[in-house]
Design an enzyme around this catalytic site. Structure first.
Site, PDB file in Angstrom:
ATOM      1  N   HIS A 128       0.867  -1.176   0.000  1.00  0.00           N
ATOM      2  CA  HIS A 128       0.000   0.000   0.000  1.00  0.00           C
ATOM      3  C   HIS A 128       0.913   1.238   0.000  1.00  0.00           C
ATOM      4  O   HIS A 128       2.030   1.184   0.535  1.00  0.00           O
ATOM      5  CB  HIS A 128      -0.832  -0.049   1.292  1.00  0.00           C
ATOM      6  CG  HIS A 128      -1.909   0.960   1.416  1.00  0.00           C
ATOM      7  ND1 HIS A 128      -1.683   2.258   1.797  1.00  0.00           N
ATOM      8  CD2 HIS A 128      -3.245   0.863   1.238  1.00  0.00           C
ATOM      9  CE1 HIS A 128      -2.837   2.918   1.846  1.00  0.00           C
ATOM     10  NE2 HIS A 128      -3.806   2.085   1.507  1.00  0.00           N
ATOM     11  N   ASP A 205       2.921  -4.907   7.993  1.00  0.00           N
ATOM     12  CA  ASP A 205       1.722  -4.087   7.825  1.00  0.00           C
ATOM     13  C   ASP A 205       0.527  -5.033   7.930  1.00  0.00           C
ATOM     14  O   ASP A 205       0.204  -5.769   7.002  1.00  0.00           O
ATOM     15  CB  ASP A 205       1.768  -3.399   6.452  1.00  0.00           C
ATOM     16  CG  ASP A 205       0.440  -2.711   6.107  1.00  0.00           C
ATOM     17  OD1 ASP A 205      -0.525  -2.843   6.872  1.00  0.00           O
ATOM     18  OD2 ASP A 205       0.390  -2.048   5.049  1.00  0.00           O
ATOM     19  N   GLN A 208      -4.694  -5.386   6.718  1.00  0.00           N
ATOM     20  CA  GLN A 208      -5.689  -6.305   6.141  1.00  0.00           C
ATOM     21  C   GLN A 208      -5.617  -7.691   6.772  1.00  0.00           C
ATOM     22  O   GLN A 208      -6.296  -8.613   6.315  1.00  0.00           O
ATOM     23  CB  GLN A 208      -5.483  -6.428   4.616  1.00  0.00           C
ATOM     24  CG  GLN A 208      -5.649  -5.142   3.861  1.00  0.00           C
ATOM     25  CD  GLN A 208      -7.077  -4.592   3.926  1.00  0.00           C
ATOM     26  OE1 GLN A 208      -8.034  -5.308   4.182  1.00  0.00           O
ATOM     27  NE2 GLN A 208      -7.215  -3.300   3.692  1.00  0.00           N
ATOM     28  N   LYS A 231     -10.537  -0.929  10.317  1.00  0.00           N
ATOM     29  CA  LYS A 231     -10.661  -2.100   9.431  1.00  0.00           C
ATOM     30  C   LYS A 231     -11.014  -3.352  10.227  1.00  0.00           C
ATOM     31  O   LYS A 231     -11.184  -4.420   9.670  1.00  0.00           O
ATOM     32  CB  LYS A 231      -9.355  -2.310   8.656  1.00  0.00           C
ATOM     33  CG  LYS A 231      -9.082  -1.168   7.673  1.00  0.00           C
ATOM     34  CD  LYS A 231      -7.860  -1.435   6.851  1.00  0.00           C
ATOM     35  CE  LYS A 231      -7.327  -0.203   6.148  1.00  0.00           C
ATOM     36  NZ  LYS A 231      -8.148   0.243   5.019  1.00  0.00           N
ATOM     37  N   CYS A 369      -4.814   2.562  -3.631  1.00  0.00           N
ATOM     38  CA  CYS A 369      -3.569   3.040  -3.014  1.00  0.00           C
ATOM     39  C   CYS A 369      -2.432   2.050  -3.234  1.00  0.00           C
ATOM     40  O   CYS A 369      -1.547   1.889  -2.373  1.00  0.00           O
ATOM     41  CB  CYS A 369      -3.722   3.324  -1.524  1.00  0.00           C
ATOM     42  SG  CYS A 369      -4.891   4.626  -1.181  1.00  0.00           S
TER      43      CYS A 369
HETATM   44  N1  PLP Z   1      -1.867  -0.963   4.522  1.00  0.00           N
HETATM   45  C1  PLP Z   1      -2.812  -1.673   3.911  1.00  0.00           C
HETATM   46  C2  PLP Z   1      -2.512  -3.048   3.421  1.00  0.00           C
HETATM   47  C3  PLP Z   1      -4.078  -1.127   3.738  1.00  0.00           C
HETATM   48  O1  PLP Z   1      -5.037  -1.831   3.122  1.00  0.00           O
HETATM   49  C4  PLP Z   1      -4.335   0.183   4.196  1.00  0.00           C
HETATM   50  C5  PLP Z   1      -5.633   0.822   3.973  1.00  0.00           C
HETATM   51  O2  PLP Z   1      -6.376   0.446   3.093  1.00  0.00           O
HETATM   52  C6  PLP Z   1      -3.314   0.868   4.861  1.00  0.00           C
HETATM   53  C7  PLP Z   1      -2.089   0.264   4.982  1.00  0.00           C
HETATM   54  C8  PLP Z   1      -3.518   2.246   5.383  1.00  0.00           C
HETATM   55  O3  PLP Z   1      -4.435   2.208   6.446  1.00  0.00           O
HETATM   56  P1  PLP Z   1      -4.967   3.547   7.105  1.00  0.00           P
HETATM   57  O4  PLP Z   1      -5.507   4.380   5.981  1.00  0.00           O
HETATM   58  O5  PLP Z   1      -6.028   3.066   8.044  1.00  0.00           O
HETATM   59  O6  PLP Z   1      -3.833   4.194   7.781  1.00  0.00           O
END
Ligand code: PLP
Length: 411
Positions: A128, A205, A208, A231, A369
């Site tokens: 992401h 990370d 998900q 999430k 993203c």
């Molecule tokens: N990492 C992953 C794999 C994501 O799917 C997302 C959000 O969709 C993020 C990071 C960023 O999360 P946040 O916008 O809640 O900070």
């Protein structure tokens, strides 16, 4: 005892989510955008409201009753998170604004504390943007280099390439547990084992991962783990950074301000102990409290059941989606969770999303993203359906019916 959720359980759980009861454009809402933000059960909303109605007050500062209540509830969530992740101690649990904030915290802190010119950070090609851009900024500042593990046509990392990238200049591997745009679940045990053999710490990370899978940070042996509350059925604006105590003690603070200090003079500041060293200023108290309630809620349902049901839903959806003329999956990893991305020949994803919306179906369209993933698969965007435990096979049938309408419309 059943090892997955049954129709009867799901009907009961859906009642916990008032937002799911509504109609959109006159049709019952089918919410399949859970990877972007999952819905929030009423008990979480109630907990946040109760804080504002009954004990809204700052934490760690007042001797008065309201402040004590707020501090207790705030710190209770830390214990809930410790248990949720199986962290070794509450000192390893830092509250953040979310996954993005957690990664930025680390990129800044590791950058200042550890990185010298010529050092390298490894990420993967399925990250992401929030696990790319903070490292790019830091690398530019410190004269370091970002190295990227490539992915194959199924959307899986190429392990041998990872092995080849690890070297004595590598200072960190930062990698996604479960891809938000491909649905791939990465072989983290192997990745972490290999990195550790070379003495390199690993940040996972987990944005998900936590909605779908039980996470045990000690078992995984990751050095850092980040996730977002919104999430995993919690509120927006709150998340967690887990870090092994030894690492967090070594790293300099991210932001300066109240609560992160023990003593301040104009000459020198002595920083607070963990975890407060990384929590400057008044935190998002209400949402931290809401997060604790959300995590208890999922744990009560049980990850074994959640994972089994979502897996069943996902493969049901993959099978049924194959009925659609001209549909191509983007991401065919065998080990997968949460999200299914696809394109349909000669129909732009935004048109698909708009038509589905008229049918009351919420999916995500765009680059999610993950622009480098779109570049890798040579598509401008995809349509993504992503699942939560409250989704049903009937909802997937509705998605399929609506996609048939899309095809008819563009025929
Ligand atoms: N990492 C992953 C794999 C994501 O799917 C997302 C959000 O969709 C993020 C990071 C960023 O999360 P946040 O916008 O809640 O900070």
């Amino acid at each position: 005892m059943n090892s997955t959720l049954q129709q009867i359980d799901i009907e009961k759980f859906r009642k916990d989510f008032p937002i799911l009861q509504q109609k959109v454009h006159g049709k019952p809402l089918v919410y399949l955008d859970n990877a972007a933000t999952s819905q929030t059960p009423k008990i979480v909303i109630d907990a946040i409201q109760e804080y504002y109605l009954k004990y809204n007050s700052n934490v760690h500062r007042g001797v008065h009753r309201l402040s004590q209540l707020a501090s207790e509830a705030y710190e209770e969530t830390r214990e809930i998170v410790q248990d949720f992740l199986n962290a070794n101690s509450v000192q390893e649990v830092i509250f953040t604004k979310g996954t993005t904030d957690g990664i930025n915290l680390l990129a800044s802190s590791i950058g200042r504390g550890l990185i010298r010119e010529g050092d390298e950070i490894i990420i993967s090609a399925m990250e992401h943007h929030s696990n790319i851009v903070p490292w790019q900024i830091m690398c530019e500042d410190r004269g370091a280099k970002l190295r990227v593990i490539p992915i194959n046509d199924d959307g899986e990392i190429i392990f041998e390439a990872f092995e080849g990238l690890l070297n004595e200049r590598t200072k960190l591997v930062s990698i996604v547990h479960t891809s938000n745009s491909l649905g791939t679940v990465n072989p983290l045990r192997e990745i972490i084992d290999l990195a550790h053999k070379k003495g390199v710490p690993v940040l996972v990370d987990g944005a998900q991962a936590v909605p779908h899978t039980k996470i045990d940070v000690q078992d995984l042996d990751c050095d850092f783990f980040v996730f977002s509350g919104h999430k995993v059925y919690g509120p927006t604006g709150v998340g967690v950074l887990y870090g092994k105590k030894a690492w967090l003690e070594k790293l300099p603070p991210y932001q300066g301000g109240g609560d992160m200090i023990l003593n301040v003079t104009f000459e020198k500041t002595k920083f607070n102990e963990l975890p407060y060293k990384f929590e400057a200023g008044t935190p998002n108290i209400a949402d931290v409290i809401g997060l604790g309630v959300a995590l208890n809620y999922v744990q009560k349902i049980g990850y074994d059941k959640i994972s089994a049901w979502e897996n069943e839903l996902m493969w049901y959806a993959r099978n049924r989606l194959q009925e659609i003329d001209g549909l191509r999956f983007i991401g065919n990893a065998k080990h997968r969770a949460g999200a299914i991305s696809f394109v349909i020949e000669n129909v732009h994803p935004h048109d698909i999303g708009t038509i589905l919306d008229r049918e009351g179906i919420a999916v995500r369209t765009g680059h999610h993203c993950t622009q480098p993933v779109m570049q890798r698969f040579k598509v401008p965007a995809t349509t993504r359906a992503s699942f939560a435990f409250y989704n049903t096979k009937e909802e997937i049938d509705q998605l399929i019916n609506a996609l048939h309408k899309v095809i008819e419309f563009f025929a």
